[in-house]
Structure formats: structure tokens, C-alpha cells
Write a protein that holds these residues in place. Structure first.
Motif, mmCIF file in Angstrom:
data_model
loop_
_atom_site.group_PDB
_atom_site.id
_atom_site.type_symbol
_atom_site.label_atom_id
_atom_site.label_comp_id
_atom_site.label_asym_id
_atom_site.label_seq_id
_atom_site.Cartn_x
_atom_site.Cartn_y
_atom_site.Cartn_z
ATOM 1 N N ARG A 10 7.715 45.905 31.748
ATOM 2 C CA ARG A 10 6.988 46.677 32.759
ATOM 3 C C ARG A 10 7.282 46.205 34.173
ATOM 4 O O ARG A 10 7.335 47.007 35.109
ATOM 5 C CB ARG A 10 5.471 46.588 32.518
ATOM 6 C CG ARG A 10 4.986 47.325 31.292
ATOM 7 C CD ARG A 10 3.478 47.558 31.360
ATOM 8 N NE ARG A 10 2.721 46.332 31.588
ATOM 9 C CZ ARG A 10 2.297 45.537 30.619
ATOM 10 N NH1 ARG A 10 2.564 45.819 29.356
ATOM 11 N NH2 ARG A 10 1.584 44.457 30.906
ATOM 12 N N VAL A 11 7.472 44.888 34.357
ATOM 13 C CA VAL A 11 7.516 44.348 35.726
ATOM 14 C C VAL A 11 8.887 43.845 36.151
ATOM 15 O O VAL A 11 9.083 43.533 37.334
ATOM 16 C CB VAL A 11 6.492 43.199 35.893
ATOM 17 C CG1 VAL A 11 5.092 43.663 35.544
ATOM 18 C CG2 VAL A 11 6.883 41.973 35.061
ATOM 19 N N SER A 12 9.847 43.755 35.248
ATOM 20 C CA SER A 12 11.120 43.109 35.567
ATOM 21 C C SER A 12 11.830 43.750 36.762
ATOM 22 O O SER A 12 12.491 43.064 37.550
ATOM 23 C CB SER A 12 12.054 43.105 34.350
ATOM 24 O OG SER A 12 12.316 44.424 33.912
ATOM 25 N N GLY A 13 11.697 45.064 36.914
ATOM 26 C CA GLY A 13 12.356 45.735 38.035
ATOM 27 C C GLY A 13 11.789 45.351 39.387
ATOM 28 O O GLY A 13 12.445 45.564 40.417
ATOM 29 N N ARG A 14 10.607 44.763 39.404
ATOM 30 C CA ARG A 14 9.964 44.369 40.666
ATOM 31 C C ARG A 14 10.053 42.874 40.938
ATOM 32 O O ARG A 14 9.569 42.395 41.968
ATOM 33 C CB ARG A 14 8.483 44.782 40.654
ATOM 34 C CG ARG A 14 8.273 46.269 40.424
ATOM 35 C CD ARG A 14 6.842 46.688 40.715
ATOM 36 N NE ARG A 14 5.862 45.992 39.897
ATOM 37 C CZ ARG A 14 5.446 46.415 38.696
ATOM 38 N NH1 ARG A 14 5.960 47.525 38.192
ATOM 39 N NH2 ARG A 14 4.530 45.759 38.025
ATOM 40 N N LEU A 15 10.663 42.122 40.024
ATOM 41 C CA LEU A 15 10.732 40.675 40.192
ATOM 42 C C LEU A 15 11.976 40.289 40.993
ATOM 43 O O LEU A 15 13.052 40.863 40.784
ATOM 44 C CB LEU A 15 10.766 39.984 38.826
ATOM 45 C CG LEU A 15 9.521 40.138 37.954
ATOM 46 C CD1 LEU A 15 9.745 39.510 36.587
ATOM 47 C CD2 LEU A 15 8.300 39.517 38.631
ATOM 48 N N PRO A 16 11.855 39.299 41.895
ATOM 49 C CA PRO A 16 13.024 38.875 42.672
ATOM 50 C C PRO A 16 14.005 38.089 41.816
ATOM 51 O O PRO A 16 13.663 37.586 40.755
ATOM 52 C CB PRO A 16 12.406 37.984 43.766
ATOM 53 C CG PRO A 16 11.147 37.462 43.155
ATOM 54 C CD PRO A 16 10.633 38.559 42.276
ATOM 55 N N THR A 21 19.324 36.621 34.218
ATOM 56 C CA THR A 21 18.909 35.229 34.041
ATOM 57 C C THR A 21 17.457 35.154 33.587
ATOM 58 O O THR A 21 17.100 34.353 32.707
ATOM 59 C CB THR A 21 19.081 34.451 35.354
ATOM 60 O OG1 THR A 21 20.456 34.501 35.744
ATOM 61 C CG2 THR A 21 18.651 33.005 35.196
ATOM 62 N N ARG A 22 16.633 36.016 34.157
ATOM 63 C CA ARG A 22 15.229 36.046 33.749
ATOM 64 C C ARG A 22 15.111 36.477 32.285
ATOM 65 O O ARG A 22 14.300 35.929 31.522
ATOM 66 C CB ARG A 22 14.445 37.001 34.642
ATOM 67 C CG ARG A 22 14.152 36.447 36.043
ATOM 68 C CD ARG A 22 13.339 37.452 36.842
ATOM 69 N NE ARG A 22 12.942 36.964 38.152
ATOM 70 C CZ ARG A 22 11.831 36.284 38.400
ATOM 71 N NH1 ARG A 22 11.017 35.982 37.405
ATOM 72 N NH2 ARG A 22 11.532 35.906 39.623
ATOM 73 N N ALA A 23 15.905 37.447 31.884
ATOM 74 C CA ALA A 23 15.865 37.909 30.497
ATOM 75 C C ALA A 23 16.263 36.792 29.533
ATOM 76 O O ALA A 23 15.681 36.644 28.450
ATOM 77 C CB ALA A 23 16.779 39.121 30.321
ATOM 78 N N LYS A 24 17.257 35.986 29.929
ATOM 79 C CA LYS A 24 17.674 34.853 29.089
ATOM 80 C C LYS A 24 16.556 33.813 28.991
ATOM 81 O O LYS A 24 16.323 33.232 27.926
ATOM 82 C CB LYS A 24 18.946 34.221 29.661
ATOM 83 C CG LYS A 24 20.196 35.071 29.508
ATOM 84 C CD LYS A 24 21.401 34.380 30.139
ATOM 85 C CE LYS A 24 22.653 35.244 30.020
ATOM 86 N NZ LYS A 24 23.831 34.597 30.672
ATOM 87 N N ALA A 25 15.861 33.567 30.111
ATOM 88 C CA ALA A 25 14.748 32.622 30.092
ATOM 89 C C ALA A 25 13.634 33.112 29.169
ATOM 90 O O ALA A 25 13.027 32.332 28.424
ATOM 91 C CB ALA A 25 14.211 32.407 31.510
#
Length: 389
Positions: A10-16, A21-25
């Protein structure tokens, strides 16, 4: 997060930062899963169950105006007011890298914002981080002190929602940081990584007066001679509140020292947890490390779990730990009643005096009075609720 993947979608498109890399984390965090009681550091804290508990604690306003603090205000995970002062440099927010800890990886994947500052010199005013809002928050703060820098940092947590907060703190040679924390409500998982250079001094004073879950973990690295760490906590527990302080204090150099105390007052079915491990490395001679925990039990349904530990590989050290758990002192209560105090006032005085041993570590008298007043409000309200019941 119990539904981290759905939340991320829901929020990934708004995260800096870099989404891949965030998806891997997040994938790394989901592979590890939420910590369970099978892990030693989480043995007394059933995270999944506690995250599902309702939190109905009241949030009292705290008036810091007399200190004219430098304000960093986070509302629902976003920095809406940034501090500005000579000697204080605010850097752009940076997402973290993937690690081997589930909660840190959840933070790396989902962190919305955080205060990233470098401090050079001595700040005349406290630096105040206020966190509020009703939405889930993931914050990553980075605090770096240059050699000789000095600052008082206040972490004022007033959110009723779930918060995953991370603090990365680096103290240069001779730097001094006093970190004062207050949590009144919500579910918070907080991890602090603190490194101390030569002759650096770190003091933490944490006050938990509410919240269904307060999990405060600190990893302290004393990296060079003369480094000193003070860690002090006070917990006022009621209803089914759960407060967990877990520390690892790693003396990696000779002639370093640490002092840790924990004071818990637990009522109703609340639970306090203290896990403190002092590690003294093989070449870290002449280390002085002291650790003490105290708990005052106000009901038969309350629980305190204390596990202080020493892991020592050097042979010329002064290290000790101890723990004491007991009821409110009936002789002291009788003494005060015999001098004209009613029972509620006498109990209030004894609990406040117990916590004074933590508040005394706040060097700024005005700041200490602010938190002394907050705890007085909370104690009064707690005893009033008990009388009404």
C-alpha cells in the motif's frame, strides 16, 4: 508488523529511497519472521500477542516551553517541523541497509522518515523529538556528535499507534549525549545502536508510564578508553501493560565504565522485563560495570522478570549485578500514616520517592521537574482508578 507485506504494497510508492532495496529488506524480515519467545532476547516478550492487544492509555501534554527546545515533530511518520540552530546540521533522510535482525529489517523496508543530524559544539537548548499520530509509524533516526560536542536529546513518544523506531547514535571523542525518553501509550519497538569513542559519555534516562507494549533495546559499544555509559529506566505499569528493557553493554576497550539501573512499579496485571548483559572483552582491563534492578509490586497479578548477566573475558575488572523484587514497604506506609497522611497520599509519596532514584540522573533541574510532574500525574491517576474500582 503482523501484515507487513500488505502494508508495504500500500505504501511503497510513497516511501523515499530505492524500492527494490526496501523490498529485499522486507523479504529478509519476512523470512526471519517476528521474534518469538524461542529467541533468548525475546524470551519474556510475546511480540505477536502483544501487538494484538488494545492500548487505552491516556496521553498527557508535556510542557517543555520553559526550556525553549529545538523541535523535531513527527506526525504519523512524517517530519513536519525540523529544528534549526548553529552547530546543528540536518541531513536528508536515508533508508537503512539490510541486516540480520528481523525488526531492523522491517524498519529498513518500511521507514517513512527520521531525524538525521550532525552536532558540532554544545547546543544550549535540548533537542526534542516529538512523535504523535494514530497511524502505524516506522522511523529511523541518526544522531552523530562530533568530537567534544554536547547535547540533551528528548524522545517524547506520544503516539497511540504501533511504532517501530530505530536510533543510530555515534559519539565522537569527548562527546556527551544525554537521551531522555518518555512513552505514554501505544505499541513501540525501539532499538538503539550507540557507539562511544575515547572519553565519550552517554546517558539514557527512560520513563515508561503507559502503552500496551514498550520494548526498548539498546546495544552500547564502548570502543575506546575513558568511554562511559549510564542507562536508567523507570516503569509505572498498570492494566496489562508490558514494558521490556533489554540492554547489551559491550566493553571493547580498557578503562571504560557503565552504570545501569532499572526501577519498576507494577500494578494490576502489568509486566516488567529487564534483560541486561555486560560483556567485557579479553583486552578490556580495568573495566567498572555495575547493574542493578529494583521492582515494587502493587498487586498479586503483576509480574517482574529480571535477568542481569555478566560475560567477562578480562581478569582485572570491577563488575557486579543484582536484583530485588518486593512489595510496597508496609513499615514506611505505616510511618507516613502515623504522621497524618491518608493512605493514597502515603502510597503516592513512596512510589514517587522510588522513581526519584531515576529522575535524579537528569542533570537539568527544569527538565527533571517536567518529568517529575508527568509521573506525579500518572501516579495520581493510577491510584484514583484503583480507588474507583
Amino acid at each position: 508488523m503482523l501484515e507487513a507485506q500488505a502494508y508495504f504494497d500500500r505504501v511503497s510508492g510513497r516511501l523515499p529511497g530505492d524500492a527494490a532495496t526496501r523490498a529485499k529488506a522486507l523479504a529478509a524480515a519476512e523470512k526471519l519472521g517476528l521474534p518469538t519467545r524461542r529467541q533468548e532476547a525475546w524470551h519474556y516478550t510475546d511480540l505477536a500477542r502483544l501487538l494484538g492487544m488494545a492500548a487505552d492509555d491516556r496521553i498527557d501534554a508535556i510542557d517543555f516551553s520553559a526550556m525553549a527546545p529545538l523541535m523535531a515533530v513527527f506526525e504519523n511518520g512524517t517530519l513536519v517541523d525540523a529544528p534549526a540552530a548553529d552547530g546543528l546540521t540536518v541531513q536528508p533522510f536515508e533508508a537503512a541497509v539490510i541486516g540480520d535482525d528481523a525488526m531492523l529489517n522491517y524498519n529498513a523496508a518500511l521507514a517513512q522518515d527520521g531525524l538525521n543530524v550532525e552536532i558540532d559544539g554544545q547546543l544550549a537548548q535540548p533537542l526534542l523529538i516529538t512523535t504523535s499520530g494514530s497511524n502505524a509509524m516506522h522511523l529511523h533516526h541518526k544522531i552523530k556528535l562530533a568530537d567534544g560536542a554536547k547535547v540533551v536529546l528528548v524522545d517524547n513518544h506520544m503516539s497511540a499507534a504501533y511504532t517501530n523506531a530505530r536510533f543510530d547514535i555515534a559519539l565522537g571523542e569527548g562527546a556527551e549525549l544525554t537521551l531522555i525518553r518518555s512513552q505514554q501509550a501505544g505499541h513501540q519497538v525501539n532499538v538503539s545502536d550507540v557507539s562511544l569513542a575515547r572519553a565519550a559519555r552517554f546517558k539514557s534516562v527512560a520513563l515508561v508510564s503507559g502503552g500496551a507494549l514498550a520494548r526498548h533495546e539498546a546495544r552500547i559499544g564502548l570502543m575506546a578508553e575513558g568511554a562511559h555509559a549510564d542507562l536508567h529506566s523507570a516503569v509505572l505499569g498498570h492494566n496489562k501493560n508490558h514494558a521490556d528493557f533489554t540492554y547489551e553493554i559491550d566493553h571493547q576497550a580498557a578503562n571504560t565504565s557503565s552504570h545501569t539501573t532499572a526501577y519498576n512499579v507494577l500494578d494490576d496485571a502489568s509486566r516488567g522485563v529487564f534483560q541486561g548483559k555486560v560483556i567485557v572483552r579479553q583486552d578490556a582491563q580495568h573495566v567498572d560495570a555495575q547493574m542493578q534492578t529494583r521492582a515494587m509490586m502493587l498487586s498479586d497479578g503483576a509480574e517482574m522478570d529480571a535477568k542481569p548477566e555478566l560475560e567477562i573475558y578480562a581478569d582485572d575488572v570491577v563488575c557486579a549485578h543484582g536484583s530485588a523484587i518486593g512489595e510496597l514497604d508496609r513499615d514506611a506506609l505505616f510511618f507516613l500514616r502515623a504522621r497524618g497522611l491518608d493512605e493514597a497520599s502515603a502510597r503516592h509519596l513512596l512510589v514517587a520517592g522510588f522513581f526519584e532514584q531515576v529522575l535524579a540522573h537528569i542533570d537539568d533541574a527544569a527538565l527533571a521537574d517536567v518529568f517529575r510532574a508527568l509521573l506525579a500525574q500518572k501516579i495520581t491517576a493510577q491510584f484514583a482508578d484503583a480507588e474507583a474500582a
